[in-house]
Write an enzyme that holds these catalytic residues in place. Structure first.
Site, PDB file in Angstrom:
ATOM      1  N   SER A 121     -14.371  -2.986   3.203  1.00 26.39           N
ATOM      2  CA  SER A 121     -14.299  -2.542   2.094  1.00 26.39           C
ATOM      3  C   SER A 121     -15.600  -2.356   2.303  1.00 26.39           C
ATOM      4  O   SER A 121     -17.242  -2.805   2.158  1.00 26.39           O
ATOM      5  CB  SER A 121     -14.206  -2.467   0.217  1.00 26.39           C
ATOM      6  OG  SER A 121     -13.253  -2.723   0.503  1.00 26.39           O
ATOM      7  N   TYR A 134       0.973  -1.037  -0.651  1.00 21.84           N
ATOM      8  CA  TYR A 134       0.651   0.056  -0.014  1.00 21.84           C
ATOM      9  C   TYR A 134       0.930   1.268   0.235  1.00 21.84           C
ATOM     10  O   TYR A 134       1.228   2.287   0.631  1.00 21.84           O
ATOM     11  CB  TYR A 134      -1.658   0.240   1.428  1.00 21.84           C
ATOM     12  CG  TYR A 134      -1.886  -0.856   1.390  1.00 21.84           C
ATOM     13  CD1 TYR A 134      -1.939  -1.713  -0.020  1.00 21.84           C
ATOM     14  CD2 TYR A 134      -2.744  -1.389   2.695  1.00 21.84           C
ATOM     15  CE1 TYR A 134      -3.703  -2.981   0.488  1.00 21.84           C
ATOM     16  CE2 TYR A 134      -3.719  -2.291   2.325  1.00 21.84           C
ATOM     17  CZ  TYR A 134      -3.714  -2.457   1.548  1.00 21.84           C
ATOM     18  OH  TYR A 134      -5.450  -3.946   1.735  1.00 21.84           O
ATOM     19  N   HIS A 168      -1.377 -12.288   1.580  1.00 19.95           N
ATOM     20  CA  HIS A 168      -2.645 -10.967   1.131  1.00 19.95           C
ATOM     21  C   HIS A 168      -2.858 -11.794  -0.390  1.00 19.95           C
ATOM     22  O   HIS A 168      -4.375 -11.580  -1.027  1.00 19.95           O
ATOM     23  CB  HIS A 168      -1.385  -9.971   0.571  1.00 19.95           C
ATOM     24  CG  HIS A 168      -2.264  -8.558   0.462  1.00 19.95           C
ATOM     25  ND1 HIS A 168      -1.559  -7.265   0.408  1.00 19.95           N
ATOM     26  CD2 HIS A 168      -4.020  -8.208  -0.226  1.00 19.95           C
ATOM     27  CE1 HIS A 168      -2.905  -6.309   0.114  1.00 19.95           C
ATOM     28  NE2 HIS A 168      -3.956  -6.672  -0.061  1.00 19.95           N
ATOM     29  N   GLY A 201     -18.657  -0.490   1.060  1.00 20.08           N
ATOM     30  CA  GLY A 201     -18.444  -0.432  -0.831  1.00 20.08           C
ATOM     31  C   GLY A 201     -18.162   0.589  -1.416  1.00 20.08           C
ATOM     32  O   GLY A 201     -18.332   1.163  -2.466  1.00 20.08           O
ATOM     33  N   ARG A 202     -16.460   0.228  -0.556  1.00 18.32           N
ATOM     34  CA  ARG A 202     -15.717   1.725  -1.911  1.00 18.32           C
ATOM     35  C   ARG A 202     -16.077   2.907  -2.058  1.00 18.32           C
ATOM     36  O   ARG A 202     -16.088   3.573  -2.844  1.00 18.32           O
ATOM     37  CB  ARG A 202     -15.346   1.085  -2.804  1.00 18.32           C
ATOM     38  CG  ARG A 202     -14.621  -0.198  -2.900  1.00 18.32           C
ATOM     39  CD  ARG A 202     -13.949  -1.344  -3.418  1.00 18.32           C
ATOM     40  NE  ARG A 202     -13.215  -3.041  -3.604  1.00 18.32           N
ATOM     41  CZ  ARG A 202     -12.619  -2.896  -3.048  1.00 18.32           C
ATOM     42  NH1 ARG A 202     -11.209  -2.322  -4.379  1.00 18.32           N
ATOM     43  NH2 ARG A 202     -12.248  -4.485  -2.826  1.00 18.32           N
ATOM     44  N   GLY A 203     -17.402   3.173  -0.887  1.00 21.90           N
ATOM     45  CA  GLY A 203     -17.183   4.825  -1.437  1.00 21.90           C
ATOM     46  C   GLY A 203     -19.333   4.482  -1.564  1.00 21.90           C
ATOM     47  O   GLY A 203     -20.314   5.530  -1.343  1.00 21.90           O
TER      48      GLY A 203
HETATM   49  N1  LIG Z   1     -10.295  -3.092  -0.913  1.00 18.58           N
HETATM   50  C1  LIG Z   1      -9.391  -4.092  -0.708  1.00 18.58           C
HETATM   51  O1  LIG Z   1      -8.798  -4.230  -2.025  1.00 18.58           O
HETATM   52  C2  LIG Z   1      -9.104  -4.256  -0.146  1.00 18.58           C
HETATM   53  C3  LIG Z   1      -8.640  -5.372   0.442  1.00 18.58           C
HETATM   54  C4  LIG Z   1      -8.263  -5.911   1.369  1.00 18.58           C
HETATM   55  C5  LIG Z   1      -7.733  -5.644   2.800  1.00 18.58           C
HETATM   56  N2  LIG Z   1      -8.537  -3.950   2.440  1.00 18.58           N
HETATM   57  C6  LIG Z   1      -8.135  -3.303   3.787  1.00 18.58           C
HETATM   58  O2  LIG Z   1      -9.376  -2.841   4.636  1.00 18.58           O
HETATM   59  C7  LIG Z   1      -9.370  -1.721   4.407  1.00 18.58           C
HETATM   60  C8  LIG Z   1     -11.432  -0.319   4.109  1.00 18.58           C
HETATM   61  O3  LIG Z   1     -11.194  -0.551   2.716  1.00 18.58           O
HETATM   62  P1  LIG Z   1     -11.985   0.208   1.449  1.00 18.58           P
HETATM   63  O4  LIG Z   1     -10.371   0.985   2.393  1.00 18.58           O
HETATM   64  O5  LIG Z   1     -11.524  -0.154   0.815  1.00 18.58           O
HETATM   65  O6  LIG Z   1     -12.644   1.521   2.557  1.00 18.58           O
HETATM   66  P2  LIG Z   1     -14.145   1.869   2.204  1.00 18.58           P
HETATM   67  O7  LIG Z   1     -14.204   2.566   3.430  1.00 18.58           O
HETATM   68  O8  LIG Z   1     -15.102   1.011   2.119  1.00 18.58           O
HETATM   69  O9  LIG Z   1     -13.276   2.593   1.219  1.00 18.58           O
HETATM   70  C9  LIG Z   1     -13.092   3.537   1.247  1.00 18.58           C
HETATM   71  C10 LIG Z   1     -13.988   4.719   0.162  1.00 18.58           C
HETATM   72  O10 LIG Z   1     -15.131   5.209   0.393  1.00 18.58           O
HETATM   73  C11 LIG Z   1     -15.159   6.370   0.788  1.00 18.58           C
HETATM   74  N3  LIG Z   1     -15.392   7.158   1.937  1.00 18.58           N
HETATM   75  C12 LIG Z   1     -15.683   6.112   3.413  1.00 18.58           C
HETATM   76  N4  LIG Z   1     -16.487   6.907   3.866  1.00 18.58           N
HETATM   77  C13 LIG Z   1     -17.038   7.478   3.217  1.00 18.58           C
HETATM   78  C14 LIG Z   1     -18.533   8.654   3.819  1.00 18.58           C
HETATM   79  N5  LIG Z   1     -18.561   8.738   4.916  1.00 18.58           N
HETATM   80  N6  LIG Z   1     -18.622   9.099   2.978  1.00 18.58           N
HETATM   81  C15 LIG Z   1     -18.162   9.456   1.405  1.00 18.58           C
HETATM   82  N7  LIG Z   1     -17.312   8.397   1.057  1.00 18.58           N
HETATM   83  C16 LIG Z   1     -16.450   7.912   1.966  1.00 18.58           C
HETATM   84  C17 LIG Z   1     -13.374   6.464   0.840  1.00 18.58           C
HETATM   85  O11 LIG Z   1     -13.931   8.549   0.402  1.00 18.58           O
HETATM   86  P3  LIG Z   1     -12.684   9.383   1.557  1.00 18.58           P
HETATM   87  O12 LIG Z   1     -11.394   8.930   1.002  1.00 18.58           O
HETATM   88  O13 LIG Z   1     -13.333  11.113   0.608  1.00 18.58           O
HETATM   89  O14 LIG Z   1     -12.900   9.768   2.765  1.00 18.58           O
HETATM   90  C18 LIG Z   1     -12.393   6.007  -0.049  1.00 18.58           C
HETATM   91  O15 LIG Z   1     -12.796   7.173  -1.146  1.00 18.58           O
HETATM   92  C19 LIG Z   1      -8.519  -1.267   3.589  1.00 18.58           C
HETATM   93  O16 LIG Z   1      -8.000   0.396   3.742  1.00 18.58           O
HETATM   94  C20 LIG Z   1      -7.256  -1.916   4.061  1.00 18.58           C
HETATM   95  O17 LIG Z   1      -6.767  -2.096   4.961  1.00 18.58           O
HETATM   96  C21 LIG Z   1      -8.475  -3.372   1.510  1.00 18.58           C
END
Ligand SMILES: NC(=O)c1ccc[n+]([C@@H]2O[C@H](COP(=O)([O-])OP(=O)(O)OC[C@H]3O[C@@H](n4cnc5c(N)ncnc54)[C@H](OP(=O)(O)O)[C@@H]3O)[C@@H](O)[C@H]2O)c1
Length: 401
Positions: free
Chosen positions: A194, A54, A115, A197-199
């Protein structure tokens, strides 16, 4: 913030991740996350997740959490060598762990997670290396993520797996059927990622929201075509339910994840303090069982509708001429959807996926047309077959249903 006790360890229900630190959702200033992570600690978050791939995620997290080391859990991940090739060999894991410890500035990693799958390395070798690291005190626990159910089963039998990472939100529920039951049977906790739902479930994304070239959502099938439309309908339901509870859509989305058995922690990855504070409000309350059951019915009906729409989309994409400006995204969508709908095995689509991936920086139209033709030949018959199954009674070629 509420906490869950799992195997004697107390973890915050909501945890924070570093995927965004590395620019997955568009380039960000890594320094902005230092204040964000410290604010999260103030608000009671004790679980933080990063990975060696990352970008500066490990360094930033280590720096932010240094003053609170004894109060927080630090999880990181391993499994790819330089250049991105999967590598879970003993030599790689032992060396990568030292590098992660150095970047994080800690003496021990609380949770070290596999991972990626490395088909070349026997699970026994990987588990042996992880047990060795645990015996040496370099890691406390290890977990797995991003693996096929078959591979998860191997790890669960061979090793002392603490937890399993799964993508889980109301718009990404595949793991509930694929891997979660296996973990439940082995008493292994789930770390959901996520969870917004990735936002998509936050209300901040609409049908026309465009993503920058450096934002993975530009290619992510979740944000394309019928899947985005379905996700937005689900987000609308979260909003409606939230209005009754005085909660925002994303708080409902996170509470929905936390309502699932075996979920130990729900990981989100906001980049602003406003989003962080909103998301932490997903903990500390519950959705009533009747509302959960009603949501479940709605999600099942949504699945049916989406499945039919996606089969029709696959037919249209595979039968049509590839549109140069859209061909790359469409082909990624086709590959993921074929697997999701059970029309192809992951191994069957991997060769085309690899061919596509090397084109992502420079999507050459001739090469894309060649991959399109190959997929058309290989998969159009099976998609058409499914499409005829979906036809209303009397119109199906086989006159079924
Ligand atoms: N994604 C993967 O493939 C993966 C795989 C394994 C582990 N993980 C771990 O899991 C963690 C969480 O997953 P993720 O980062 O995908 O989580 P997530 O919170 O579902 O997605 C993050 C995205 O959602 C937006 N978001 C979150 N909260 C928001 C809100 N209240 N209002 C508007 N937009 C919002 C963020 O925007 P802003 O930046 O504008 O806040 C960002 O673009 C990762 O950071 C990582 O450590 C992820």
């Amino acid at each position: 913030m509420e906490y869950r006790t799992y195997r004697g360890e107390r973890l915050s229900e909501v945890g924070l991740g570093c995927y965004g630190v590395g620019g997955a959702y568009g380039a960000k200033d890594p320094d902005q996350f230092v204040g964000l992570f410290r604010r999260a600690v103030e608000l009671g978050v004790t679980f933080f997740d990063t990975a060696d791939v990352y970008g500066p995620g490990e360094q930033v997290l280590g720096r932010a959490l240094a003053p609170f080391r004894d109060r927080v859990w630090i999880a990181t991940k391993v499994g790819a060598s330089e250049g991105g090739k999967p590598d879970c060999s003993r030599a790689h894991i032992v060396a990568a762990c030292e590098q992660s410890l150095r970047r994080l500035g800690v003496e021990q990693i609380d949770l070290y997670q596999i991972h990626f799958d490395d088909p070349q390395t026997p699970v026994a070798e990987t588990v042996g290396a992880l047990d060795e690291l645990a015996a040496a005190g370099k890691i406390r626990y290890y977990g797995v993520g991003h693996l096929s159910p078959g591979r998860v089963a191997e790890y669960l039998v061979a090793g002392h797996v603490f937890s399993m990472l799964i993508e889980l939100s109301a718009v990404a529920r595949g793991a509930l059927e694929r891997t979660a039951p296996l973990c439940r049977a082995h008493g292994v906790g789930l770390i959901a990622f996520s969870v917004t739902g990735r936002g998509l479930l936050t209300g901040a994304i609409g049908p026309d929201t465009a993503f920058g070239a450096d934002d993975i959502r530009r290619l992510d099938p979740l944000f394309q075509r019928a899947r985005r439309a379905s996700g937005l309908r689900i987000a609308g339901e979260m909003r409606k339910l939230g209005e009754r509870y005085g909660k925002s859509p994303v708080q409902v989305a996170i509470a929905w994840v936390l309502a699932h058995p075996n979920v130990v922690c729900a990981l989100t990855g906001p980049s602003t303090v406003v989003h962080l504070e909103e998301n932490l409000g997903g903990s500390g309350w519950t959705i009533h069982a009747d509302d959960l059951a009603a949501l479940d019915c709605l999600l099942k009906a949504e699945d049916e509708r989406l499945r039919r729409e996606q089969v029709a989309e696959l037919c249209a994409i595979l039968e049509g001429e590839p549109l140069p400006e859209q061909a790359f995204t469409d082909l990624v969508y086709v590959l993921e959807t074929l697997v999701e709908l059970g029309l192809a095995e992951e191994q069957q689509v991997m060769p085309a996926f690899r061919q596509l991936w090397v084109l992502r920086a420079d999507p050459d139209p001739t090469e894309l047309a060649r991959i399109h033709a190959g997929l058309q030949e290989q998969f159009l018959p099976v998609v058409k077959d499914r499409s005829s199954d979906d036809s209303p009674p009397g119109r199906s070629q086989r006159g079924r249903r």
